[in-house]
Design a protein around this motif. Sequence first.
Motif, PDB file in Angstrom:
ATOM      1  N   SER A 220       0.812  -1.222   0.000  1.00  9.97           N
ATOM      2  CA  SER A 220       0.000   0.000   0.000  1.00  9.97           C
ATOM      3  C   SER A 220       0.844   1.271   0.000  1.00  9.97           C
ATOM      4  O   SER A 220       0.320   2.369  -0.168  1.00  9.97           O
ATOM      5  CB  SER A 220      -0.912   0.016   1.235  1.00  9.97           C
ATOM      6  OG  SER A 220      -0.152  -0.014   2.432  1.00  9.97           O
TER       7      SER A 220
ATOM      8  N   ALA B 286       0.604   3.644  -3.277  1.00  9.20           N
ATOM      9  CA  ALA B 286      -0.679   4.326  -3.449  1.00  9.20           C
ATOM     10  C   ALA B 286      -0.856   5.439  -2.418  1.00  9.20           C
ATOM     11  O   ALA B 286      -1.327   6.535  -2.737  1.00  9.20           O
ATOM     12  CB  ALA B 286      -1.825   3.318  -3.335  1.00  9.20           C
TER      13      ALA B 286
ATOM     14  N   ILE C 219      -9.376   9.741  -3.713  1.00 12.79           N
ATOM     15  CA  ILE C 219      -9.766   8.501  -3.043  1.00 12.79           C
ATOM     16  C   ILE C 219     -10.403   7.521  -4.019  1.00 12.79           C
ATOM     17  O   ILE C 219     -10.061   6.333  -4.058  1.00 12.79           O
ATOM     18  CB  ILE C 219     -10.735   8.792  -1.876  1.00 12.79           C
ATOM     19  CG1 ILE C 219      -9.967   9.382  -0.693  1.00 12.79           C
ATOM     20  CG2 ILE C 219     -11.467   7.528  -1.436  1.00 12.79           C
ATOM     21  CD1 ILE C 219     -10.857   9.898   0.413  1.00 12.79           C
TER      22      ILE C 219
ATOM     23  N   THR D 100      -8.268   4.156  -4.806  1.00 12.25           N
ATOM     24  CA  THR D 100      -8.827   2.957  -4.199  1.00 12.25           C
ATOM     25  C   THR D 100      -9.131   1.920  -5.273  1.00 12.25           C
ATOM     26  O   THR D 100      -8.829   0.730  -5.115  1.00 12.25           O
ATOM     27  CB  THR D 100     -10.107   3.285  -3.402  1.00 12.25           C
ATOM     28  OG1 THR D 100      -9.785   4.229  -2.366  1.00 12.25           O
ATOM     29  CG2 THR D 100     -10.690   2.039  -2.764  1.00 12.25           C
ATOM     30  N   ASN D 101      -9.730   2.363  -6.368  1.00 14.71           N
ATOM     31  CA  ASN D 101      -9.986   1.459  -7.494  1.00 14.71           C
ATOM     32  C   ASN D 101      -8.681   0.888  -8.039  1.00 14.71           C
ATOM     33  O   ASN D 101      -8.582  -0.302  -8.357  1.00 14.71           O
ATOM     34  CB  ASN D 101     -10.724   2.193  -8.619  1.00 14.71           C
ATOM     35  CG  ASN D 101     -12.227   2.225  -8.380  1.00 14.71           C
ATOM     36  OD1 ASN D 101     -12.764   1.350  -7.718  1.00 14.71           O
ATOM     37  ND2 ASN D 101     -12.888   3.236  -8.905  1.00 14.71           N
ATOM     38  N   THR D 102      -7.674   1.754  -8.165  1.00 20.30           N
ATOM     39  CA  THR D 102      -6.375   1.311  -8.682  1.00 20.30           C
ATOM     40  C   THR D 102      -5.786   0.218  -7.813  1.00 20.30           C
ATOM     41  O   THR D 102      -5.308  -0.811  -8.321  1.00 20.30           O
ATOM     42  CB  THR D 102      -5.395   2.498  -8.740  1.00 20.30           C
ATOM     43  OG1 THR D 102      -5.924   3.501  -9.614  1.00 20.30           O
ATOM     44  CG2 THR D 102      -4.030   2.059  -9.239  1.00 20.30           C
ATOM     45  N   LEU D 103      -5.820   0.421  -6.509  1.00 21.99           N
ATOM     46  CA  LEU D 103      -5.229  -0.541  -5.582  1.00 21.99           C
ATOM     47  C   LEU D 103      -5.974  -1.871  -5.607  1.00 21.99           C
ATOM     48  O   LEU D 103      -5.359  -2.940  -5.710  1.00 21.99           O
ATOM     49  CB  LEU D 103      -5.232   0.039  -4.161  1.00 21.99           C
ATOM     50  CG  LEU D 103      -4.343  -0.647  -3.123  1.00 21.99           C
ATOM     51  CD1 LEU D 103      -2.893  -0.559  -3.543  1.00 21.99           C
ATOM     52  CD2 LEU D 103      -4.524  -0.011  -1.764  1.00 21.99           C
ATOM     53  N   ILE D 104      -7.292  -1.822  -5.538  1.00 22.18           N
ATOM     54  CA  ILE D 104      -8.078  -3.056  -5.512  1.00 22.18           C
ATOM     55  C   ILE D 104      -7.965  -3.803  -6.834  1.00 22.18           C
ATOM     56  O   ILE D 104      -7.798  -5.033  -6.870  1.00 22.18           O
ATOM     57  CB  ILE D 104      -9.558  -2.735  -5.176  1.00 22.18           C
ATOM     58  CG1 ILE D 104      -9.655  -2.291  -3.708  1.00 22.18           C
ATOM     59  CG2 ILE D 104     -10.447  -3.951  -5.434  1.00 22.18           C
ATOM     60  CD1 ILE D 104     -11.040  -1.920  -3.248  1.00 22.18           C
TER      61      ILE D 104
ATOM     62  N   ALA E 290      -6.361  -5.580   0.095  1.00 23.05           N
ATOM     63  CA  ALA E 290      -6.935  -4.495  -0.708  1.00 23.05           C
ATOM     64  C   ALA E 290      -7.669  -3.485   0.164  1.00 23.05           C
ATOM     65  O   ALA E 290      -7.522  -2.265  -0.024  1.00 23.05           O
ATOM     66  CB  ALA E 290      -7.887  -5.091  -1.746  1.00 23.05           C
ATOM     67  N   VAL E 291      -8.449  -3.971   1.131  1.00 22.71           N
ATOM     68  CA  VAL E 291      -9.262  -3.074   1.964  1.00 22.71           C
ATOM     69  C   VAL E 291      -8.395  -2.232   2.894  1.00 22.71           C
ATOM     70  O   VAL E 291      -8.586  -1.012   3.004  1.00 22.71           O
ATOM     71  CB  VAL E 291     -10.294  -3.890   2.779  1.00 22.71           C
ATOM     72  CG1 VAL E 291     -10.994  -2.989   3.787  1.00 22.71           C
ATOM     73  CG2 VAL E 291     -11.312  -4.526   1.841  1.00 22.71           C
TER      74      VAL E 291
ATOM     75  N   SER F  58      -6.492   0.384   1.050  1.00 21.21           N
ATOM     76  CA  SER F  58      -7.392   1.483   0.701  1.00 21.21           C
ATOM     77  C   SER F  58      -7.708   2.349   1.918  1.00 21.21           C
ATOM     78  O   SER F  58      -7.854   3.575   1.810  1.00 21.21           O
ATOM     79  CB  SER F  58      -8.700   0.930   0.120  1.00 21.21           C
ATOM     80  OG  SER F  58      -8.442   0.189  -1.063  1.00 21.21           O
TER      81      SER F  58
ATOM     82  N   ILE G 155      -5.102   4.866   2.395  1.00 21.43           N
ATOM     83  CA  ILE G 155      -5.335   6.021   1.513  1.00 21.43           C
ATOM     84  C   ILE G 155      -6.358   6.957   2.132  1.00 21.43           C
ATOM     85  O   ILE G 155      -6.186   8.182   2.144  1.00 21.43           O
ATOM     86  CB  ILE G 155      -5.809   5.547   0.121  1.00 21.43           C
ATOM     87  CG1 ILE G 155      -4.714   4.732  -0.573  1.00 21.43           C
ATOM     88  CG2 ILE G 155      -6.228   6.729  -0.748  1.00 21.43           C
ATOM     89  CD1 ILE G 155      -5.155   4.115  -1.876  1.00 21.43           C
TER      90      ILE G 155
END
Length: 385
Positions: free
Chosen positions: A273, A276, A315, A319-323, A360-361, A364, A367
Motif C-alpha cells: 500500500s 498508493a 480517493i 482505491t480502485n487502482t489498488l483493488i 486491498a481493503v 485502501s 489512503i
Amino acid sequence: MELKNFNNSYKNKAVYILTIILSIAFIAFGYKLNKVDFALQEYSQSYKAEVVSINDITEEKIEYEYEDLSSTTIRFTAKITNGELKGTTVNASQYMDEIVAVNPKMVEPKDMILISSLTARSGVGEEWTFLEYDRTMAMVWLVVSFLLLIIVFGRKKGVNTIISLVFTCLAVFMVFVPSILKGNNIYLSSIVVSFFIIFMSLLLLNGANKKTLCAIVGNLGGLFIAGILAFFISKVLNLTGIIDDDTMFLLMLNTEKPIDLLAILWGSIVIGSLGAVMDVSMSIASAMNELAENMYDKNFKSLLKSGLNIGQDAIGTMTNTLILAYIGSSLAVVLLLVANYGDKLLLFNLEMIVFEIIQAVIGSMGILFAVPITSLFAAYIYNMK
C-alpha cells in the motif's frame, strides 16, 4: 530575491546529493548487515542458444496409469551464444508431452532459446535439452522503452523518478528480502525500508520544502493506520499466514528459526500500500501548495476544505487502482477457486481469499486516512506566516 533563489537552489542541490549518498550508504550497509548464504542445490548451467535447424520429429505413446498419452520429440541443432561454450554447435531435444496441459511452442530455426545438459530420458548419459525460450532481450527492450518514456514525459523529474525507482528496488531486494531470510524482525525491517523509500523518493523528486514535508507526514500517517489495522485484523481473523504452497515452503528455509508468516503478511500489506498512499499524499500536498501560493485571502479553514475536496477525488481513483491491482495479480487463483468451490461460504473464508480481501481493503483505508492527515498538516503549514 535573487539571493533567496540562489540559496534555495544551493540548498536543493545539497539535499539532492546528500539523499543520494545516504541512499547508497543505506543499501550498502543494509546488504552487508543482512547478507546470508544458503547451501544452494546444484543445478546444471543453462546456456543461450540459437536454433540452427530441425533434424527430426518423432511421436510415441507412453502408458500413463489407465491411458496412453503421446509424447513428441523434436531433435534440432543449436549454436550456443554465451558462456565458455560460446560458438559451440550441439544436438539438442525438445519434449512435448500430452500429459502437460500447455506445452511451449515447437522450436523453429533462428529461435533464441535456453538449453542445458541434463540426464537423458533413457536414463543413460546426458543430452542437451530445451528449457525455455530466451526472453531476455525482449524484456530489456521493454524496460528501456519504459525508462525512456519516463524521461521524455518527465524530463528532469523523469530522471529523478528512475533514480528513486532504482533505489526502491535495491532497498527491497538487497535489504528487505535478505533481512527476512536472515531471520531478523520482519515488522522492524518493513518499517525501516518503508521509511527509507518515503523519505528518499519524496526528497529526490521534490527537494526539501513544505510540500515534501506535508507529503511525508501524510504518508507516514496513512501507513501507520494501515499497519495498525493489519496487525489487529490478522489477530481477529485468526490468520496463520499459510495462504498457499509458497508460504509453507518458507517455513523450510530456516528450520532453526522459522520465518514468521503473519509478519510476512503484515509486511506485504504495508509495502503493497506504500506506493498508493505516497501518491495520494503527494497529490494533495502539491495541489494545496499551489492553492496557498495563489490564494488572495488564505486561512486554515479554506485550505483544509480545499485539501479534503481534492482528496475526495483522489480517493475514488486510487482505491480502485489498488483493488484492481490486487485482483489482477491473483486473477488465475480466483478463477480456479471460484470454478472448483461450490461452497461459497467456505470459499470466502479460505485464508488465501481473506488475505487478498484485507490486503486491498486495508491498503485502501491507508489512503482514506492519508487524505485528512495530509490536509490538516498542509493547511497548518501553508497558513504559517
